[in-house]
Scaffold this active site. Structure first.
Site, PDB file in Angstrom:
ATOM      1  N   SER A 141       5.842  -7.271  -3.997  1.00 23.55           N
ATOM      2  CA  SER A 141       4.654  -6.938  -3.225  1.00 23.55           C
ATOM      3  C   SER A 141       4.062  -8.222  -2.654  1.00 23.55           C
ATOM      4  O   SER A 141       4.790  -9.080  -2.167  1.00 23.55           O
ATOM      5  CB  SER A 141       3.659  -6.187  -4.114  1.00 23.55           C
ATOM      6  OG  SER A 141       2.533  -5.775  -3.377  1.00 23.55           O
ATOM      7  N   TYR A 155       0.030  -5.110   7.309  1.00 20.79           N
ATOM      8  CA  TYR A 155       0.868  -5.680   6.243  1.00 20.79           C
ATOM      9  C   TYR A 155       0.313  -5.253   4.884  1.00 20.79           C
ATOM     10  O   TYR A 155       1.061  -4.786   4.016  1.00 20.79           O
ATOM     11  CB  TYR A 155       0.893  -7.202   6.369  1.00 20.79           C
ATOM     12  CG  TYR A 155       1.682  -7.915   5.288  1.00 20.79           C
ATOM     13  CD1 TYR A 155       3.074  -7.936   5.321  1.00 20.79           C
ATOM     14  CD2 TYR A 155       1.040  -8.558   4.233  1.00 20.79           C
ATOM     15  CE1 TYR A 155       3.807  -8.588   4.339  1.00 20.79           C
ATOM     16  CE2 TYR A 155       1.755  -9.210   3.250  1.00 20.79           C
ATOM     17  CZ  TYR A 155       3.133  -9.223   3.301  1.00 20.79           C
ATOM     18  OH  TYR A 155       3.851  -9.866   2.312  1.00 20.79           O
ATOM     19  N   LYS A 159       1.951  -2.828   1.791  1.00 22.78           N
ATOM     20  CA  LYS A 159       2.075  -3.248   0.401  1.00 22.78           C
ATOM     21  C   LYS A 159       1.236  -2.365  -0.523  1.00 22.78           C
ATOM     22  O   LYS A 159       1.629  -2.119  -1.678  1.00 22.78           O
ATOM     23  CB  LYS A 159       1.667  -4.718   0.260  1.00 22.78           C
ATOM     24  CG  LYS A 159       2.609  -5.689   0.984  1.00 22.78           C
ATOM     25  CD  LYS A 159       4.040  -5.604   0.455  1.00 22.78           C
ATOM     26  CE  LYS A 159       4.926  -6.686   1.047  1.00 22.78           C
ATOM     27  NZ  LYS A 159       6.311  -6.653   0.495  1.00 22.78           N
TER      28      LYS A 159
END
Length: 284
Positions: A141, A155, A159
């Site tokens: 992660s 982004y 994650k």
């Protein structure tokens, strides 16, 4: 910590293995005497490792966003080495830009690589790991999953999605002897930023971009990927690995700071939160 009895014969499956953290993980596993299937879009950078370890290194070309290809490559990996023990979902990319700026194609591409790619690999390996009653899936992660930050919102979204899926996966797979760990690295000297893609900038965000550029110029604490690999080797050698592992002092401090801030906010609004719930019988 105690190493598994079969440590000398472990088989790794690592995505994004040709560069950055993936390359460091691959080298560390080979140095430990393990066998590795290194998957990447471009496997040419792995030629030197294949030449040095022809019996223990298999390079497989793979685009993790192609679900059918993922299943085919995993099947080939099992046929080649006979089993899988450690699966590292490391392939990823960074699309930089303010949330408002993202096109639909850019947003979907970010999720396709960072979330769906890891999902497809997890789905492909689980039947094998379940059947053998063992295995360890490492989901790489990011500090970006601890919170949303300006210019990396999509982004972070990818994650966050990865971590939510992985928590459920860990609970589902535990009964079969399969372990899952979410690894949250801080900054490392990889080409994540230099190879990142950017949205078309909206000039209204220029002042914020300038402020962010100053912060990043003054605050880089990036480290060698080798240090992350050393931590991962300790993780996979543990008989009782954690669900989450922070890598780096910076990400460790940020994680605690964000958690404290959230707890303070929740506590400050406790009365409103509790007043919003009152159990009543089901409507007739």
């Amino acid at each position: 910590m105690t190493a598994p009895e079969s440590a000398a014969s472990r088989v790794w499956f690592i995505t994004g293995a040709s560069r950055g953290l993936g390359r460091a993980f691959t080298e560390a596993a080979l140095s430990a005497g393990d066998r590795v299937v290194g998957a990447a879009r471009d496997v040419a950078p792995l030629d030197d490792l294949v030449a040095r370890h022809p019996d223990r290194m298999l390079a497989s070309s793979l685009d993790v966003t192609d679900r059918a290809a993922v299943f085919d490559v995993v099947e080939h990996a099992v046929q080649h080495f006979g089993r899988l023990d450690i699966v590292v979902n490391n392939a990823g990319a960074l699309f930089a830009g303010m949330v408002e700026e993202f096109t639909e194609a850019e947003a979907r591409a970010q999720l396709d690589i960072n979330f769906f790619g890891a999902l497809w690999v997890s789905q492909a390996v689980l039947p094998r790991l379940r059947a053998q009653g063992s295995g360890h899936v490492l989901q790489i992660s990011s500090i970006g999953a601890l919170g949303g930050f300006p210019s990396t919102g999509l982004y972070s979204a990818s994650k966050f999605a990865l971590e939510g899926m992985s928590e459920a996966l860990a609970a589902e797979a535990a009964q079969f002897g399969v372990k899952v760990t979410i690894v949250q690295p801080g900054g490392y000297w990889t080409d994540l930023y230099t190879s990142s893609r950017a949205t078309s900038p909206n000039p209204v965000y220029d002042p914020l971009r300038e402020e962010l550029a100053k912060q990043w110029a003054d605050g880089s604490v990036d480290s060698e990927p080798r240090l992350a690999a050393e931590a991962v080797m300790k993780l996979v050698d543990s008989a009782d690995p954690p669900l989450r592992l922070l890598l780096g002092s910076m990400v460790y401090d940020v994680a605690f700071a964000i958690s404290r801030q959230r707890m303070e906010t929740w506590a400050g609004w406790e009365e409103v939160s509790r007043a919003a719930e009152k159990a009543v019988p089901a409507p007739s």
